[in-house]
Write a protein that holds these residues in place. Structure first.
Motif, PDB file in Angstrom:
ATOM      1  N   PHE A  63       0.771  -1.204   0.049  1.00  0.00           N
ATOM      2  CA  PHE A  63       0.069  -0.082   0.010  1.00  0.00           C
ATOM      3  C   PHE A  63       1.037   1.372   0.069  1.00  0.00           C
ATOM      4  CE2 PHE A  63       0.323  -1.668   4.378  1.00  0.00           C
ATOM      5  CZ  PHE A  63       0.943  -0.452   4.906  1.00  0.00           C
ATOM      6  N   ASN A  64       0.340   2.429  -0.476  1.00  0.00           N
ATOM      7  CA  ASN A  64       1.097   3.826  -0.398  1.00  0.00           C
ATOM      8  C   ASN A  64       0.238   4.623   0.962  1.00  0.00           C
ATOM      9  OD1 ASN A  64       2.351   3.493  -2.875  1.00  0.00           O
ATOM     10  ND2 ASN A  64       0.351   3.648  -3.838  1.00  0.00           N
ATOM     11  N   VAL A  65       1.265   5.346   1.426  1.00  0.00           N
ATOM     12  CA  VAL A  65       1.074   6.223   2.603  1.00  0.00           C
ATOM     13  C   VAL A  65       0.639   7.561   1.618  1.00  0.00           C
ATOM     14  CG1 VAL A  65       1.523   7.202   4.708  1.00  0.00           C
ATOM     15  CG2 VAL A  65       2.222   4.846   3.974  1.00  0.00           C
ATOM     16  N   THR A  66      -0.430   8.042   1.480  1.00  0.00           N
ATOM     17  CA  THR A  66      -0.848   9.195   0.767  1.00  0.00           C
ATOM     18  C   THR A  66      -1.619  10.411   1.652  1.00  0.00           C
ATOM     19  OG1 THR A  66      -0.943   7.765  -1.146  1.00  0.00           O
ATOM     20  CG2 THR A  66      -1.870  10.040  -1.318  1.00  0.00           C
ATOM     21  N   GLY A  67      -1.117  11.412   1.841  1.00  0.00           N
ATOM     22  CA  GLY A  67      -1.823  12.464   2.548  1.00  0.00           C
ATOM     23  C   GLY A  67      -1.885  12.327   3.887  1.00  0.00           C
ATOM     24  N   GLN A  68      -0.904  11.364   4.481  1.00  0.00           N
ATOM     25  CA  GLN A  68      -1.286  11.190   5.994  1.00  0.00           C
ATOM     26  C   GLN A  68       0.167  11.143   6.634  1.00  0.00           C
ATOM     27  OE1 GLN A  68      -3.680   7.265   5.541  1.00  0.00           O
ATOM     28  NE2 GLN A  68      -4.479   8.137   7.257  1.00  0.00           N
ATOM     29  N   ARG A  69       0.021  11.748   7.772  1.00  0.00           N
ATOM     30  CA  ARG A  69       1.348  11.600   8.560  1.00  0.00           C
ATOM     31  C   ARG A  69       0.990  11.493  10.234  1.00  0.00           C
ATOM     32  NH1 ARG A  69      -1.401  15.539   7.359  1.00  0.00           N
ATOM     33  NH2 ARG A  69      -0.436  15.470   5.319  1.00  0.00           N
ATOM     34  N   GLY A  70       1.643  10.997  10.986  1.00  0.00           N
ATOM     35  CA  GLY A  70       1.251  10.824  12.348  1.00  0.00           C
ATOM     36  C   GLY A  70       1.432   9.545  12.854  1.00  0.00           C
ATOM     37  N   THR A  71       0.648   8.973  13.999  1.00  0.00           N
ATOM     38  CA  THR A  71       0.663   7.927  14.570  1.00  0.00           C
ATOM     39  C   THR A  71      -0.644   7.155  14.359  1.00  0.00           C
ATOM     40  OG1 THR A  71       1.975   8.971  16.433  1.00  0.00           O
ATOM     41  CG2 THR A  71       0.801   6.706  16.980  1.00  0.00           C
ATOM     42  N   LEU A  72      -0.410   5.913  13.893  1.00  0.00           N
ATOM     43  CA  LEU A  72      -1.484   4.844  13.731  1.00  0.00           C
ATOM     44  C   LEU A  72      -0.972   3.848  14.295  1.00  0.00           C
ATOM     45  CD1 LEU A  72      -2.201   5.922   9.795  1.00  0.00           C
ATOM     46  CD2 LEU A  72      -3.776   6.435  11.976  1.00  0.00           C
ATOM     47  N   TRP A  73      -1.646   2.669  13.927  1.00  0.00           N
ATOM     48  CA  TRP A  73      -1.230   1.402  14.620  1.00  0.00           C
ATOM     49  C   TRP A  73      -1.792   0.073  13.638  1.00  0.00           C
ATOM     50  CZ3 TRP A  73      -4.100  -2.138  17.997  1.00  0.00           C
ATOM     51  CH2 TRP A  73      -5.676  -1.630  18.339  1.00  0.00           C
ATOM     52  N   TRP A  74      -1.166  -1.140  14.035  1.00  0.00           N
ATOM     53  CA  TRP A  74      -1.796  -2.175  13.044  1.00  0.00           C
ATOM     54  C   TRP A  74      -2.086  -3.166  14.261  1.00  0.00           C
ATOM     55  CZ3 TRP A  74       0.894  -6.599  14.758  1.00  0.00           C
ATOM     56  CH2 TRP A  74       2.324  -6.676  15.090  1.00  0.00           C
ATOM     57  N   HIS A  75      -2.736  -4.196  13.822  1.00  0.00           N
ATOM     58  CA  HIS A  75      -3.385  -5.235  14.610  1.00  0.00           C
ATOM     59  C   HIS A  75      -3.984  -6.236  13.754  1.00  0.00           C
ATOM     60  CE1 HIS A  75      -7.698  -4.035  14.542  1.00  0.00           C
ATOM     61  NE2 HIS A  75      -7.271  -2.827  14.539  1.00  0.00           N
ATOM     62  N   ALA A  76      -4.277  -7.523  14.491  1.00  0.00           N
ATOM     63  CA  ALA A  76      -4.859  -8.610  13.936  1.00  0.00           C
ATOM     64  C   ALA A  76      -6.384  -8.237  13.813  1.00  0.00           C
ATOM     65  CB  ALA A  76      -4.608  -9.992  14.895  1.00  0.00           C
ATOM     66  N   HIS A  77      -7.067  -8.771  12.790  1.00  0.00           N
ATOM     67  CA  HIS A  77      -8.405  -8.322  12.854  1.00  0.00           C
ATOM     68  C   HIS A  77      -9.144  -9.522  12.495  1.00  0.00           C
ATOM     69  CE1 HIS A  77     -11.933  -5.805  12.134  1.00  0.00           C
ATOM     70  NE2 HIS A  77     -11.006  -4.756  12.095  1.00  0.00           N
ATOM     71  N   ILE A  78      -8.933 -10.528  13.425  1.00  0.00           N
ATOM     72  CA  ILE A  78      -9.798 -11.741  13.303  1.00  0.00           C
ATOM     73  C   ILE A  78     -10.059 -12.220  14.683  1.00  0.00           C
ATOM     74  CG2 ILE A  78      -7.904 -13.073  12.923  1.00  0.00           C
ATOM     75  CD1 ILE A  78      -9.644 -15.171  11.211  1.00  0.00           C
ATOM     76  N   SER A  79     -11.184 -12.449  15.158  1.00  0.00           N
ATOM     77  CA  SER A  79     -11.632 -12.917  16.419  1.00  0.00           C
ATOM     78  C   SER A  79     -10.938 -12.088  17.586  1.00  0.00           C
ATOM     79  CB  SER A  79     -11.148 -14.330  16.838  1.00  0.00           C
ATOM     80  OG  SER A  79     -11.500 -14.874  18.015  1.00  0.00           O
ATOM     81  N   TRP A  80     -10.283 -12.466  18.524  1.00  0.00           N
ATOM     82  CA  TRP A  80      -9.663 -11.818  19.699  1.00  0.00           C
ATOM     83  C   TRP A  80      -8.335 -11.634  19.695  1.00  0.00           C
ATOM     84  CZ3 TRP A  80     -12.214 -10.746  25.210  1.00  0.00           C
ATOM     85  CH2 TRP A  80     -13.386 -10.637  24.736  1.00  0.00           C
ATOM     86  N   LEU A  81      -7.884 -12.134  18.414  1.00  0.00           N
ATOM     87  CA  LEU A  81      -6.162 -12.065  18.366  1.00  0.00           C
ATOM     88  C   LEU A  81      -5.343 -10.835  18.417  1.00  0.00           C
ATOM     89  CD1 LEU A  81      -5.950 -14.958  15.564  1.00  0.00           C
ATOM     90  CD2 LEU A  81      -5.292 -15.249  18.062  1.00  0.00           C
ATOM     91  N   ARG A  82      -6.010  -9.708  18.019  1.00  0.00           N
ATOM     92  CA  ARG A  82      -5.400  -8.370  18.621  1.00  0.00           C
ATOM     93  C   ARG A  82      -4.964  -8.466  20.124  1.00  0.00           C
ATOM     94  NH1 ARG A  82      -8.329  -3.799  20.095  1.00  0.00           N
ATOM     95  NH2 ARG A  82     -10.281  -3.720  20.033  1.00  0.00           N
ATOM     96  N   ALA A  83      -5.383  -9.102  20.838  1.00  0.00           N
ATOM     97  CA  ALA A  83      -4.903  -8.989  22.375  1.00  0.00           C
ATOM     98  C   ALA A  83      -3.416  -9.185  22.410  1.00  0.00           C
ATOM     99  CB  ALA A  83      -5.428 -10.288  23.239  1.00  0.00           C
ATOM    100  N   THR A  84      -2.823  -9.648  21.493  1.00  0.00           N
ATOM    101  CA  THR A  84      -1.374  -9.590  21.608  1.00  0.00           C
ATOM    102  C   THR A  84      -0.687  -9.541  20.377  1.00  0.00           C
ATOM    103  OG1 THR A  84      -1.464 -12.354  21.250  1.00  0.00           O
ATOM    104  CG2 THR A  84      -1.101 -11.426  23.479  1.00  0.00           C
TER     105      THR A  84
END
Length: 564
Positions: A121-142
């Protein structure tokens, strides 16, 4: 830092197990770098308990993604865990490129064990703090980590340059396997057990037993200013955060600059990010950074306080830190006033382009209920709905079905308003109002402007709900307590400098109005970012139609798109 050397246009991220935590300067080399996300199970010890958890490259929290506005990012994810996996790059708009957005069964089928998928993906017109995480069931706990996007080369921050930066990730910890807990809860028709601790950068702090080595410490120097990039990665808790003896100046929310707001504490909902400047201007010592839950209704939550240490250089570890004065766990007044003070920066370089004319008005009510379940413990199963529809996840990804015109996967008749108006926040109601289940979405015309009012209800109970919209930022033009009044409340909207976000809290027993322009074609998830409620069906999606010509249409899918 804004003044660091140039980054190459194409950045390939391979986050190695030897990745260093703490303060990191952006690399300045121009060569292409290739990196890899390896999903694996690792034994992690917290609160005197060691247990296997799903991690990225053996790290908890996972590695930080560093990029610069305008970069292209390629992250190859290989799944070695026993669970199917997908990764969401929370807050990145993914223009025309929902294939890289990540929510399982919405924009992709999950990556199965032993398989890989490259998020490009491209990072277009955005700057700052974002985050990434699992997006299935509750796996984003870790499975989560920070995304730091620096401004374009030579573009300074619109606030005083900090001496250094640090990422502060707020999370939750369970002493048992969260996936097992979720399955047990679904069988019983009950919520899973609440978390055993909150964490700061994966560590609960010294207020918990066996935590001497599980405390994050940030060393600072007298008189210098620090930028803290704060992320709420908790699954189910809105959180207060404060630093003993020090004020904070909020300068950014959800990767959008805001008018500087000085405060003793912040409120941050799951999915949100907040950048603050902190000046080390107190007597040299050790000061606790602390976080705990905000909950203003009598619902059981994990309200234990997690701590980290804001430590002045040269001060010995034997000095006992002082605790900050956090707001009371049910301090509704602080929560409402804090959010009301947030305003977009709205300067020529960073304008607030609020849609003034609205093409489509939507009104969604948030409902909690209990459906009959003969096999469940109480004969009922807890459910959640928008406009009386509890969303059912499909077996084929919605974006795939939309792009290839596969029929029978979803319907585009999600109602623009609830079927039966009622006193939404009046006396508690226990009825489900004939809640239906289905995979129903809203079709939105390309480049049309949308106003969506999200209304809390007193079905079972009122409660605050943080809602996240994928693929877009939106402007929070209004909020209030009680029932939204379409005749009077729009006159109170802020259409000049409202906060621009990707995740917004709907206040307890109240409403929030957002506006956005539907200029990003594809299928975009919208859901409560309390994982408990998402699992119960508090979610839907928008199908934004293609625009005129291929440059305004969804890109073709990548060759390695995971199959269902």
């Amino acid at each position: 830092m804004a003044g660091s050397g140039s980054l190459c246009h194409l950045r390939r991220f391979l986050i190695l197990i030897s990745f260093l935590a703490g303060f990191v300067s952006l690399p300045s080399e121009a060569a292409v770098k290739q990196y890899q996300f390896d999903i694996q199970v690792k034994n992690v010890s917290r609160l005197c308990h060691a247990k296997p958890v799903v991690t990225v490259n053996g790290m908890y929290p996972g590695p930080t993604i560093y990029a610069r506005e305008g970069d292209r990012v390629l992250i190859n994810v290989t799944n070695h865990a026993q669970y199917n996996m997908s990764i969401h790059w929370h807050g990145l708009k993914q223009y025309r490129n929902g294939w890289a957005d990540g929510p399982a069964y919405i924009t992709q089928c999950p990556i199965q064990t032993g398989n890989s998928y490259a998020y490009d993906f491209n990072v277009t017109g955005q700057r700052g703090t974002l985050w990434w995480h699992a997006h299935i069931s509750w796996l984003r706990a870790t499975v989560y980590g920070a995304i730091v996007i620096m401004p374009k080369e030579g573009t300074p921050f619109p606030f005083p340059q900090p001496h250094m930066e640090a990422n502060i990730l707020l999370g939750e910890w369970w002493n048992t396997d969260v996936e097992t807990l979720v399955k047990q809860g679904n069988v019983l028709g009950l919520p899973p057990n609440m978390s055993d601790a909150h964490t700061i950068n994966g560590k609960p702090g010294p207020l918990f037993p066996c935590s001497e080595k599980h405390t994050y410490a940030l060393e600072v120097e007298q008189g210098k200013t620090y930028l803290l990039r704060i992320i709420n990665a908790a699954l189910n808790d809105e959180l207060f955060f404060a630093i003993a003896g020090h004020s904070m100046t909020v300068v950014e929310i959800d990767a959008v600059y805001v008018k500087p707001l000085t405060t003793q504490a912040i409120l941050i909902a799951p999915g949100q990010t907040t950048n603050v400047l902190v000046r080390a201007d107190q007597a040299p010592g050790r000061y606790f950074m602390a976080t705990r839950t905000f909950m203003d209704v009598p619902i059981p939550v994990d309200n234990k306080t997690a701590t980290a240490i804001f430590q002045y250089k040269g001060v010995p570890n034997t000095v006992i830190p002082t605790l900050p004065q956090l707001p009371a766990p049910n301090d509704t007044v602080f929560a409402l006033n804090y959010n009301k003070k947030l305003r977009s920066l709205n300067i020529p370089q960073f304008p607030a382009d609020v849609p003034l004319k609205v093409d489509r008005k939507l009104f969604y009510i948030i409902g909690l209920g209990a459906n009959p379940c003969p096999t469940c413990l109480n004969g009922t199963r807890l459910t959640a709905s928008l406009n009386n529809i509890s969303f059912v996840m499909p077996q084929i990804a919605l974006l795939q079905a939309h792009y290839f015109d596969i029929t029978g996967v979803f319907r585009t008749d999600f109602p623009d308003k609830p079927p039966t108006p009622f006193n939404y926040t009046g006396a508690p109601l226990t009825a489900n109002l004939r809640t239906a289940q289905g995979t129903r979405v809203s079709k939105i015309a390309f480049n049309s402007t949308v106003e969506l009012v999200l209304q809390d209800t007193n079905l079972l109970t009122v409660e605050s709900h943080p809602f996240h919209l994928h693929g877009y930022n939106f402007f929070v033009v209004g909020t209030g307590i009680g029932n939204f009044d379409p005749a009077k409340d729009p006159a109170k909207y802020n259409l000049v400098d409202p906060p621009e976000r990707n995740t917004v809290g709907v206040p307890t027993g109240g409403w929030t109005a957002i506006r956005f322009r539907a200029d990003n074609p594809g299928v975009w998830f919208m859901h409560c970012h309390l994982e408990l409620h998402t699992g119960w069906g508090l979610k839907t999606a928008f199908v934004v139609e293609d625009g005129p010509g291929p440059e305004y249409s969804v890109l073709p899918p990548p060759e390695d798109l995971p199959p269902c």
